[in-house]
Design an enzyme around this catalytic site. Structure first.
Site, PDB file in Angstrom:
ATOM      1  CE  LYS A 334     -52.181 -12.409   7.531  1.00  0.00           C
ATOM      2  NZ  LYS A 334     -53.389 -11.954   6.828  1.00  0.00           N
ATOM      3  NE  ARG A 339     -58.944  -9.222  15.385  1.00  0.00           N
ATOM      4  CZ  ARG A 339     -58.714 -10.796  14.832  1.00  0.00           C
ATOM      5  NH1 ARG A 339     -57.588  -9.973  13.170  1.00  0.00           N
ATOM      6  NH2 ARG A 339     -60.229 -11.304  13.935  1.00  0.00           N
ATOM      7  N   GLY A 407     -57.252  -8.605   3.232  1.00  0.00           N
ATOM      8  CA  GLY A 407     -58.260  -9.458   3.008  1.00  0.00           C
ATOM      9  C   GLY A 407     -58.676  -9.023   4.964  1.00  0.00           C
ATOM     10  CB  SER A 480     -66.046 -15.427   8.317  1.00  0.00           C
ATOM     11  OG  SER A 480     -65.246 -14.126   8.643  1.00  0.00           O
ATOM     12  CG  ASP A 628     -55.559 -18.772   7.883  1.00  0.00           C
ATOM     13  OD1 ASP A 628     -56.491 -17.851   7.269  1.00  0.00           O
ATOM     14  OD2 ASP A 628     -55.500 -17.383   8.368  1.00  0.00           O
ATOM     15  NE  ARG A 659     -54.324 -19.670   0.613  1.00  0.00           N
ATOM     16  CZ  ARG A 659     -54.851 -18.780   1.727  1.00  0.00           C
ATOM     17  NH1 ARG A 659     -55.000 -18.865   3.866  1.00  0.00           N
ATOM     18  NH2 ARG A 659     -53.861 -17.619   2.423  1.00  0.00           N
TER      19      ARG A 659
HETATM   20  C1  S3P Z   1     -58.520 -14.142  10.153  1.00  0.00           C
HETATM   21  C2  S3P Z   1     -60.320 -14.464  10.094  1.00  0.00           C
HETATM   22  C3  S3P Z   1     -59.840 -16.122   8.756  1.00  0.00           C
HETATM   23  C4  S3P Z   1     -58.218 -15.484   8.420  1.00  0.00           C
HETATM   24  C5  S3P Z   1     -57.146 -14.734   8.118  1.00  0.00           C
HETATM   25  C6  S3P Z   1     -57.042 -13.794   9.198  1.00  0.00           C
HETATM   26  C7  S3P Z   1     -59.015 -12.741  10.823  1.00  0.00           C
HETATM   27  O1  S3P Z   1     -60.478 -15.298   8.289  1.00  0.00           O
HETATM   28  O2  S3P Z   1     -58.370 -16.925   7.468  1.00  0.00           O
HETATM   29  O3  S3P Z   1     -56.338 -14.809   7.386  1.00  0.00           O
HETATM   30  O4  S3P Z   1     -57.455 -11.936  11.236  1.00  0.00           O
HETATM   31  O5  S3P Z   1     -59.585 -12.116  11.511  1.00  0.00           O
HETATM   32  P1  S3P Z   1     -61.755 -15.857   8.175  1.00  0.00           P
HETATM   33  O6  S3P Z   1     -63.020 -14.722   8.592  1.00  0.00           O
HETATM   34  O7  S3P Z   1     -62.321 -14.993   6.901  1.00  0.00           O
HETATM   35  O8  S3P Z   1     -62.308 -17.018   7.706  1.00  0.00           O
END
Ligand code: S3P
Length: 748
Positions: A334, A339, A407, A480, A628, A659
């Site tokens: 994903k 990206r 997100g 993050s 995750d 979670r």
């Molecule tokens: C992700 C980063 C993570 C992850 C999300 C995907 C990404 O989130 O939990 O499912 O693709 O950059 P955080 O950056 O909030 O940790």
């Protein structure tokens, strides 16, 4: 003696339908067949219509006017106005004369603005008893003979209450429509009229115009004789009632012109492309339209815009057990799929992607770029062809970008869009609308971006655009990858060198992919830097299988005696392999082999066989590397001997759901001692029982509890499972391959 219904506040006593056309008569018949009220009274000017209605069991009693009936009606009675739009005023005038203010009045006209205006003129102000409504359930058939009791089943009814509308009346009308099988949505009058102008009124106009124009031509007989499916599909609605459509067109004049004019302009542009033989414009237009049509079918039809019947919630029902033996390739990663669309769109040239995840989250990113003018062909079995527009080639979208549950889309796009010269708004579903965005908005503001958030730093985000961004050196307060990626993407547009420092290593797909697109990124431990002003060059991308989806099957094998699962072509980027390290520490038998690299990302096949697990203290340095995977790791912990402890994982509380809490609640419901803490959880391994859990619309929680069924001793019911489609649409099929007896139940 008449039996008097003791109405609760919203119960329906008598239903009076004024106008027994298709909609009015169908509403009457549905109410009568379903016993929704004590009596159904029909009013029509034509005796013949009333006779047919009585004969065919559409109504119980016939009347010729409201005048003769008005005095009988009171609280609990409802008058439904089912006459053509421009005749509603006459009936409303009768209502104002003959009905007490206790009687609920609703209508079914396709345009709401003029109904409300007429009511204001007639009553002096909009009366609380009026609930304007519109069932989206017409057909080209008309008249009492076409009445169908199930016309509204699974159709949408839009109510457009005003500020004056009384709650009691609103509830009564809403309960009535639900009672005849419809789903009810409410929205402001003007929004209704705009949406309907585009989705219903304009298509009718186009169909009428096409048929009229062809019929006027000399060879119309031949044209109609040889007309095939396309013509028939496109023109079906030109057989609709002309009076009704004249009224609708007159009543919704402004909103219709608002959508008609741009369509005429586009049509003129298409005409000139046809004239010039401009193949490029033709292929671009047709591809964009085809993909938008498919996207609407797949995604929007059911959820975001509330236009068509709501997608009903699904629940998973799992019988205990399963064998845990299979060779599987789970869908594409994903993070990399998001990206690939972002960088492919901003690159110069055409980027071909294979292995793209066709889940709702990555499709939301894809649609956002289409909305900003990027031509993207596909997805077709994981293949995309992205016609990059360059770093400065995006166009302002005409509406807010809707990012669903994702997100990653919102946070990464926020950075990228801060550097554009247009304003844009980012919105999402209920879960995304609760997620914290200040973590990206604040550092972007430090770079010079102007971003407005809703209260508490939540979506929607309004990005002003047109600002010069300045590079910053930013120490992230949390580990993050989304924040890091957001700032690096903004850095592409900033003066100087943007540096992001992280408290612990997080996934580095953005850095690797930027590098693959020929953009220099200086990455060292705990830091990534890039300078603005470069160029991205298109390339091929092969997205490997998502280790976060593979994780469900890794745990499946880890907890199921006799299991042996081989997962093919999985992305094993070291910033993502926490799940392997943690399961190994718990005693799992995992073999990682056939390692290779594609497009700068390591891949491997992973084989897991059952071996009893033991509880552990999860090392904190593994937390960001398995961020995750904790929902399913908690399931592994529930099946391990002894205690498992997680700390330093407060980020889990702000994922698609909280979670920590949601998993603790679910595990407890399945008989496991799970103790949530502020930043983690403590779980005593034990026997999983059957039970009912709620995933709170969180895809990974729904999937984690499905895996738990392999070791449960009773049936597990999991609520709110629709969002599994955000990351893993094939999950149920693959779960069945490892012997899970999983049934998807519609909760309509
Ligand atoms: C992700 C980063 C993570 C992850 C999300 C995907 C990404 O989130 O939990 O499912 O693709 O950059 P955080 O950056 O909030 O940790």
């Amino acid at each position: 003696m008449t039996e008097q219904l003791q109405p609760t506040s919203v119960a329906l006593n008598r239903l009076v339908v004024v106008g027994l056309g298709l909609i009015g008569a169908s509403a009457a018949k549905a109410a009568r067949d379903r016993g929704l009220c004590r009596q159904v009274i029909g009013i029509s000017r034509r005796d013949s219509t009333l006779e047919i209605a009585l004969q065919q069991g559409v109504i119980d009693r016939a009347e010729t006017s409201l005048e003769s009936l008005g005095a009988e009606l009171g609280h609990g009675d409802m008058v439904l106005i089912g006459v053509p739009t421009l005749t509603v005023a006459e009936v409303l005038a009768d209502c104002s004369k003959w009905l007490s203010d206790q009687v609920t009045v609703t209508d079914v006209a396709s345009v709401k603005g003029n109904v409300v205006e007429m009511a204001r003129t007639i009553y002096g102000e909009i009366p609380p008893q009026l609930v304007p409504g519109h069932p989206i359930a017409g057909s080209e058939k008309s008249g009492v003979n076409a009445a169908q009791a199930d016309l509204f089943v699974d159709h949408r009814v839009i109510l457009t209450p005003t500020e004056q509308t009384g709650d009691d009346h609103l509830q009564r009308v809403s309960a009535f429509w639900r009672g005849v099988g419809a789903s009810v949505t409410s929205m402001p009058v003007s929004r209704h009229d705009k949406i309907l102008a585009a989705t219903s009124h304009l298509p009718h106009l186009l169909a009428y115009a096409l048929v009229d124009s062809l019929a006027a031509g000399g060879e119309h007989r031949d044209i109609f004789r040889f007309a095939a499916g396309g013509f028939r599909d496109f023109t079906r609605i030109a057989a609709s009632d002309p009076v009704m459509w004249r009224d609708i067109t007159v009543a919704n004049r402004e909103a219709i012109l608002g959508v008609l004019d741009p369509v005429l302009e586009d049509f003129a542009a298409l005409r000139s492309a046809v004239d010039r033989g401009d193949q490029q414009v033709l292929i671009e237009t047709f591809t964009r339209a085809r993909d938008a049509r498919r996207y609407f079918e797949k995604l929007l039809e059911n959820r975001s815009m509330n236009l068509s019947p709501a997608r009903s919630e699904t629940r998973y029902r799992l019988s205990p057990g399963g064998h845990g033996q299979a060779t599987l390739r789970v869908p594409g990663d994903k993070s990399m799929s998001h990206r690939s669309v972002m960088l492919g769109s901003l690159a110069e040239g055409m980027t071909e992607v294979t292995g793209f995840l066709e889940g709702e989250d990555s499709l939301a990113t894809l649609q956002a770029f289409r909305d900003m003018g990027v031509l993207i062909e596909g997805p077709d079995q994981g293949r995309l062809a992205i016609h990059g527009v360059g770093l400065h080639g995006l166009k302002a979208p005409i509406r807010p970008l809707y990012l669903g549950n994702s997100g990653t889309s919102m946070r990464l796009l926020c950075g990228l869009l801060a550097g554009q010269n247009f304003a844009v708004e980012l919105t999402g579903d209920e879960s995304l609308s609760k997620r914290p965005m200040a973590r990206v908005a604040n550092p972007l503001r430090q770079m010079g971006a102007v971003i407005e958030t809703a209260e508490g730093g939540r979506p929607p985000l309004k990005i002003q655009g047109g600002k010069t961004l300045h590079a910053i050196d930013y120490d992230m307060p949390m580990a993050s990858a989304q924040v890091k990626s957001c700032l690096l993407l903004a850095g592409l547009y900033a003066d100087g060198t943007t540096t992001v420092r992280e408290p612990a290593p997080t996934r580095d797909h953005t850095e690797r992919m930027l590098h693959g697109f020929g953009y220099a990124v200086d990455s060292a431990s705990g830091r990534a830097s890039l300078s603005g002003g470069g160029v991205l060059k298109a390339r091929r991308i092969d997205v490997p299988a998502d280790i976060s989806s593979a994780a469900f099957f890794m745990v499946a094998a880890a907890i199921t005696p006799g299991s042996d699962i081989l997962l093919k072509h999985v992305g094993v980027n070291p910033t993502r392999t926490g799940i392997i390290a943690i399961l190994r520490l718990m005693g799992s038998d995992i073999d990682v082999h056939d390692q290779g690299e594609i497009g700068g990302e390591p891949i491997a096949d992973i084989r897991i066989r059952y071996r009893p697990l033991v509880g552990i203290d999860i090392p904190q340095d593994q937390v960001p590397l398995a961020i995750d995977e904790f929902p399913v790791i908690f399931v592994a912990a529930a099946c391990a001997a002894g205690r498992t402890r997680l700390t330093g994982a407060a980020e889990l509380r702000v994922k698609e759901s909280d979670r920590i809490q949601v998993m603790a609640d679910g595990l407890q419901a399945l008989g496991i001692a799970a103790q949530p803490t502020t930043d983690g959880m403590q779980i005593e391994g034990g026997q999983l029982s059957g039970g009912e859990v709620d995933s709170h619309g969180d895809h990974r929680i729904a999937m984690a509890f499905s895996i738990a069924a392999l070791r449960a001793n009773g049936e597990i019911l999991i609520g709110n499972c629709n969002n599994v489609a955000t990351s893993f649409p094939e999950f149920v099929d693959l779960a069945q391959v490892i012997g899970l007896a999983i049934r998807v139940e519609d909760m309509a």
